[in-house]
Design a protein around this motif. Structure first.
Motif, PDB file in Angstrom:
ATOM      1  N   LYS A   1      31.680  38.230  31.967  1.00 28.82           N
ATOM      2  CA  LYS A   1      30.283  37.858  32.194  1.00 28.82           C
ATOM      3  C   LYS A   1      29.707  38.490  33.464  1.00 28.82           C
ATOM      4  N   VAL A   2      30.554  38.670  34.471  1.00 28.04           N
ATOM      5  CA  VAL A   2      30.036  39.148  35.759  1.00 28.04           C
ATOM      6  C   VAL A   2      30.486  40.557  36.126  1.00 28.04           C
ATOM      7  N   ARG A   3      31.233  41.204  35.257  1.00 31.54           N
ATOM      8  CA  ARG A   3      31.761  42.536  35.576  1.00 31.54           C
ATOM      9  C   ARG A   3      30.640  43.507  35.938  1.00 31.54           C
ATOM     10  N   GLU A   4      29.619  43.543  35.119  1.00 31.54           N
ATOM     11  CA  GLU A   4      28.527  44.488  35.354  1.00 31.54           C
ATOM     12  C   GLU A   4      27.840  44.204  36.692  1.00 31.54           C
ATOM     13  N   GLU A   5      27.617  42.925  36.964  1.00 36.42           N
ATOM     14  CA  GLU A   5      26.974  42.529  38.226  1.00 36.42           C
ATOM     15  C   GLU A   5      27.838  42.930  39.419  1.00 36.42           C
ATOM     16  N   LEU A   6      29.150  42.720  39.313  1.00 34.18           N
ATOM     17  CA  LEU A   6      30.054  43.087  40.409  1.00 34.18           C
ATOM     18  C   LEU A   6      30.083  44.600  40.631  1.00 34.18           C
ATOM     19  N   GLN A   7      30.042  45.350  39.543  1.00 33.42           N
ATOM     20  CA  GLN A   7      30.116  46.800  39.675  1.00 33.42           C
ATOM     21  C   GLN A   7      28.824  47.385  40.223  1.00 33.42           C
ATOM     22  N   THR A   8      27.705  46.811  39.853  1.00 34.66           N
ATOM     23  CA  THR A   8      26.428  47.357  40.324  1.00 34.66           C
ATOM     24  C   THR A   8      26.100  46.910  41.750  1.00 34.66           C
TER      25      THR A   8
END
Length: 159
Positions: A72-79
């Protein structure tokens, strides 16, 4: 903001996983002591194995929950790496510690497996000895009761 709550939950999950791994390490130590004990009670050993099984189930649930939250948060963490830098570092540190504990557990498991194999070999040897002594006792009993006794026979081969 919801992503930040997910990250907090992920950190909590890693800490719970560390506690579970510590419990497994303690149970492995107890298991080793039990296997080294010549008067091992199988019921006690079974209880230990059941305890460890429950902890392993908890570990799997924590792993699955962590994976779902990370998705759920992978994209947020990467960006936004800079925004979550501290949390990412905490997670990385926790994951390293968990990996070390996992390796320690694997080493313990290998030692315990070896002890268990020795214990089973010892039990098999005892069973063989008991069977062999029972055979001797039965043979003695038959001889004493003359059940296995065969009268001597004289055969005349001449016609």
């Amino acid at each position: 903001m919801a992503d930040n709550q997910y990250i907090t939950i992920m950190l909590q999950s890693l800490h719970k996983k560390e506690k579970v791994l510590n419990s497994i390490i303690q149970i492995n130590k107890r298991q080793k002591e039990e296997l080294e004990n010549p008067s091992l009670d199988p019921d006690d050993f079974d209880k230990t194995v059941e305890e460890k099984s429950e902890l392993i189930e908890q570990l799997e649930l924590l792993d699955n929950g962590f994976e779902k939250l990370y998705e759920k948060v992978r994209e947020e963490l990467q960006t936004n790496k800079e925004l979550y830098k501290d949390e990412i570092l905490q997670m990385q540190g926790s994951i390293r510690a968990l990996a070390e504990k996992s390796m320690e557990i694997q080493a313990q498991e290998a030692r315990n497996k070896q002890l268990m194999e020795q214990k089973f070999a010892s039990v098999k040897k005892q069973v063989r000895e008991i069977r062999s002594s029972q055979k001797v006792v039965n043979q003695y009993y038959k001889n004493m009761m003359k059940k296995g006794y065969v009268e001597p026979h004289f055969l005349d081969n001449k016609k």
